[in-house]
Design a protein around this motif. Structure first.
Motif, PDB file in Angstrom:
ATOM      1  N   UNK B 391       0.854  -1.190   0.000  1.00 54.68           N
ATOM      2  CA  UNK B 391       0.000   0.000   0.000  1.00 54.68           C
ATOM      3  C   UNK B 391       0.889   1.239   0.000  1.00 54.68           C
ATOM      4  N   UNK B 392       0.488   2.257  -0.710  1.00 55.59           N
ATOM      5  CA  UNK B 392       1.313   3.459  -0.766  1.00 55.59           C
ATOM      6  C   UNK B 392       0.510   4.630  -1.271  1.00 55.59           C
ATOM      7  N   UNK B 393       1.184   5.716  -1.567  1.00 57.13           N
ATOM      8  CA  UNK B 393       0.561   6.887  -2.161  1.00 57.13           C
ATOM      9  C   UNK B 393      -0.427   7.577  -1.238  1.00 57.13           C
ATOM     10  N   UNK B 394      -1.402   8.177  -1.882  1.00 56.42           N
ATOM     11  CA  UNK B 394      -2.362   9.014  -1.166  1.00 56.42           C
ATOM     12  C   UNK B 394      -3.157   8.220  -0.131  1.00 56.42           C
ATOM     13  N   UNK B 395      -3.535   7.010  -0.527  1.00 60.43           N
ATOM     14  CA  UNK B 395      -4.340   6.168   0.362  1.00 60.43           C
ATOM     15  C   UNK B 395      -3.570   5.849   1.641  1.00 60.43           C
ATOM     16  N   UNK B 396      -2.281   5.553   1.479  1.00 57.62           N
ATOM     17  CA  UNK B 396      -1.471   5.251   2.670  1.00 57.62           C
ATOM     18  C   UNK B 396      -1.458   6.455   3.597  1.00 57.62           C
ATOM     19  N   UNK B 397      -1.342   7.678   3.026  1.00 61.76           N
ATOM     20  CA  UNK B 397      -1.324   8.887   3.853  1.00 61.76           C
ATOM     21  C   UNK B 397      -2.631   9.047   4.600  1.00 61.76           C
ATOM     22  N   UNK B 398      -3.740   8.800   3.880  1.00 59.55           N
ATOM     23  CA  UNK B 398      -5.063   8.970   4.508  1.00 59.55           C
ATOM     24  C   UNK B 398      -5.220   8.008   5.681  1.00 59.55           C
TER      25      UNK B 398
END
Lengths: 326, 499
Positions: B391-398
């Motif tokens: 998992x990575x990117x924007x979703x990981x941040x959220x």
């Protein structure tokens, strides 16, 4: 030695003369027609290869025909199809001498004794027969001859019809190749072309078709690219929605955790609120903020002496404040 | 000058010279001797003429006898050699790349002869027919091309200078299933795999013509059953050299890579030829038929080129869009994007089917993947395996923000509760003093801030006006914080991707 050797040589020479005068060889690629005093009948044909006997020339003569396939491809000619399209068709045949006696009889008189002349005359006859047979093109429409899909073109049927016609002509009085002692092995169409004027029309058609395809391809390409991009964005948004849902759940879990601790402050809510207000004052108010506050902004009314008096009965506070006011 | 009586020959013995010629040991004395002459009336010279003449003839006869003897021996030798050569003419060699047939008096005697030395009957009585087994290779170069086409010259230049229409019999072309015209070239290879049948069936001088005609026939037939678009698929059949200048495609298109359509066409050509070869039993087998070139006619070439360009552009746009889509999904959820989408699809499907249990189960899987429980593993979703899901990117941040908030809320509440309980005892001990102290501390802290400027107005002051402007420093500070946040997210995403 000399006498014995001379005898052998003499015998060999004699055998050689005898061999050439009274024998002949039929090669495995040949058939022979042996005539006695110029007469040939069914027994005159020799097909089995090997060394054969004959009467010395000129009592008996041997004419040998190669029975291997020979190639013939006349020049292309124009024929009309069933739908009145003009096609320039070229075909080839492979043929061989199938009935040497008939071949001999048909060509001996016309072409003399040379077998190469027999073949030349036979090819002339075959050209004529093939040209006539190619008129079978008229039995097929252009759409039948050119049709997409394996086995859909009727060119094979056309070839079969040509071969049939060469072998057994439908018209009475017209001889097939069998009458010349010839058999046809293969018939194949090696070229079909269009008249020059028709090629120009076809070119125009091709250009128009390509231009249409060009426009369609461009618009389809753009639409496809747009669809892919928007689908990706939509998919990304769907994933983000689930991520936010998950983040919300995690926060709720934190809230439920906090609830336990807030319950412990229920013994004196006013104090808890006061402490929160002080924390707000310490942590945020005055930092990077241009703030104009009325003195009664806090519900605690910390800038309002009377309110504090009323709330906490702070007589001592009044004295302190009285000192600072002065 | 000698004077003769003229009758000396009449008196020679008939057999004496012949014996000398035949090589017998004829004595010199046996040579002819002149009979006694009558007295001469006149004698001009007095020498021994008769003796000289006798010696001279003797030498000549000896030379002639020797020459005849040598010639006789030579003739004998030559005859022996000729006889030997005649018998040895049956000795022949079948090369490694050949097979042979032994023929005696015109008849084939036995099976095929393998490479090596073989003996047959002498020439005229027997022979060894040798047939090459090497692969025969020919081209269909100009039969279906414009007139004057020279395979040794640059095809590009030749196509540019071609005619605007096709003259039958001069300009070759093939008609496609949709009735259109295409020039084409081909090549083929075949073997003589049944030499007995081949030797019995095909006239050597016609072999090449027959093979070429069969391939040309196959091309006519196969093209008659194939639409032009299938033939010109991807333009890969037009070699890069044949493309007009300035219209070169992308690198991908410049490579004449055989497409599946071409392979299919070539396979069909081979089948068609071999069917005919089998029917005729000519003892040959077509190994390959290749299409070297299929190109639109000159006059339509620009239109076709534009269509190819459009197709290439469309393909490029699609590739770019796919790249963008991949980037979008990666920046959204890393390599977990695709399995997440599959799970979301399945979740929505089960929800539509009102399969609450199944939907809840799938949602749990989605949450586990979002939480990073499957990071670095291979995940199977609906029978499809996704490798190294992370998992990575924007979703990981959220999700991380949610988790962080959750933890922070608990921590804050716990600290506040502890603070409250600590201060409650002080408050209970002396509420007024506690309040004053706390308030004073807070106010002192507040008033001590650099950004706070207290203004005191004397009691009874009139109306007070305050002009408020936006603080530019605050705006800049917010912008810096936002940029820093974005940068942090990106760095974290890239780190995730590298992991």
């Amino acid at each position: 030695m000399p006498r014995a050797l001379l005898l052998i040589i003499g015998l060999l020479i004699l055998a050689g003369f005898g061999r050439f005068a009274s024998t002949y060889t039929v090669r495995f690629t040949e058939n022979a027609v042996v005539t006695q005093f110029g007469q040939a009948d069914e027994d005159s044909v020799v097909s089995a290869p090997g060394l054969k006997w004959k009467l010395p020339s000129p009592l008996s003569t041997v004419t040998k025909y190669d029975k291997r396939a020979r190639f013939l491809e006349p020049a292309p000619e124009t024929f009309a199809t069933a739908d009145q399209s003009q096609l320039v068709v070229q075909a080839f045949i492979t043929w061989r001498v199938d009935d040497p006696l008939t071949f001999y009889k048909r060509h001996r008189g016309e072409a003399g004794s040379s077998t190469s002349e027999h073949y030349r005359v036979a090819e002339n006859n075959l050209r004529s027969i093939l040209r006539s047979a190619l008129s079978e093109v008229s039995g097929f429409s252009r759409e039948e001859l050119f049709a997409a899909g394996s086995g859909n073109s009727k060119l094979r049927e056309l070839e079969d019809a040509i071969k049939r016609r060469m072998t057994t002509p439908p018209d009475e009085g017209v001889e097939g190749v069998g009458a010349y002692g010839i058999a046809i092995d293969l018939v194949g169409i090696t070229s079909i072309e269009l008249p020059e004027s028709v090629t120009q029309q076809v070119f125009a058609l091709m250009q128009a078709g390509r231009e249409k395809i060009t426009n369609e391809t461009r618009s389809e390409g753009e639409a496809t690219a747009q669809l892919i991009t928007s689908e990706a964005e939509s998919s990304a948004e769907r994933i983000v929605q689930f991520a936010e849902l998950r983040a919300g759940e995690l926060r709720n879990r934190g809230e439920r955790e906090a609830e336990r601790f807030l319950a412990r402050q229920a013994v004196n809510p006013e104090l808890a609120v006061f402490l929160q207000q002080l924390k707000l004052l310490e942590d945020n108010i005055g930092r990077r903020t241009t703030l104009v506050l009325p003195t009664d902004f806090f519900s605690l009314s910390i800038f309002d002496r009377e309110a504090l008096d009323a709330r906490f009965n702070l007589n001592e506070l009044r004295e302190i404040r009285g000192g600072s006011d002065q | 000058m000698n004077e003769h009586t003229g009758n000396e020959h009449e008196k020679q013995p008939d057999n004496a010279p012949l014996e000398g010629v035949l090589g017998h040991d004829a004595p010199v004395e046996a040579m002819p001797v002149e009979a006694p002459r009558r007295k001469a009336s006149l004698t001009l010279r007095e020498d021994d003429v008769r003796t000289d003449r006798t010696v001279s003839m003797e030498a000549a006869n000896k030379s002639l006898a020797d020459a005849l003897r040598i010639a006789y021996v030579c003739v004998q030798g030559v005859m022996v050699l000729l006889i030997a050569a005649f018998f040895l003419s049956g000795f022949q060699q079948v090369d490694q790349s050949e097979e042979g047939l032994r023929v005696r008096f015109g008849a084939v005697m036995d099976g095929t002869l393998e490479p090596g030395a073989h003996l047959s009957w002498p020439k005229g009585l027997g022979e060894i027919v040798r047939i090459s087994q090497t692969q025969q290779q020919y081209q269909i170069a100009g039969d279906f091309m414009p007139s004057g086409y020279d395979p040794s010259r640059d095809i590009n230049a030749q196509l540019r200078s071609g005619t605007q229409s096709l003259r039958p019999g001069a300009d070759g072309s093939l008609i496609t299933a949709d009735g259109l015209l295409v020039p084409a070239q081909g090549a083929f290879t075949y073997r003589r795999d049944a030499i007995r049948a081949f030797a019995e069936s095909v006239l050597p001088e016609d072999e090449e013509k027959i093979a070429k005609a069969m391939v040309r026939r196959a091309m006519v037939l196969a093209f008659a059953e194939t639409p032009i678009d299938e033939l010109l698929t991807r333009g890969s059949l037009v070699p890069a050299a044949a493309q007009p200048e300035g219209e070169a495609e992308s690198e991908d298109d410049a490579q004449p890579a055989p497409s599946s359509a071409v392979s299919s066409l070539e396979g069909r050509l081979r089948r068609i030829v071999n069917e005919q070869v089998r029917d005729a039993n000519y003892g040959i087998t077509m190994d390959s038929v290749t299409i070297g070139l299929i190109t639109p006619p000159l006059r339509t070439r620009q239109s076709y080129q534009q269509a190819l360009t459009a197709e290439s552009e469309a393909r490029a746009a699609r590739e770019t869009a796919l790249g963008t889509a991949r980037q979008t999904l990666n920046s959204t959820a890393g390599t977990a994007a695709r399995p997440l989408l599959a799970l979301i699809d399945e979740f929505e499907r089960r929800t539509d089917l009102q399969d609450e249990v199944g939907a809840t189960e799938i949602l749990g899987e989605i949450y586990r993947m979002l939480d990073g429980d499957y990071d670095g593993t291979n995940v199977e979703v609906l029978s499809e395996t996704y490798a190294d899901v992370r998992i990575g990117g924007r979703v990981a941040s959220i999700v991380r923000a949610g988790l962080r908030d959750s933890r922070t809320m608990g921590d804050i509440a716990r600290r506040e509760a502890e603070n409250f309980e600590a201060k409650l005892q002080q408050y209970t001990a002396n509420p007024q003093a506690f309040i004053v102290r706390e308030w004073t501390e807070a106010m002192n802290g507040f008033l001590a801030l650099n950004s706070v400027q207290p203004y005191y107005l004397p009691p009874g002051s009139g109306p007070f006006e305050l002009l408020i402007n936006t603080d530019p420093e605050i705006a800049r500070q917010r912008q810096r914080e936002e940029q820093s946040q974005i940068l942090g997210d990106n760095i974290e995403f890239q780190r995730d991707m590298r992991r």
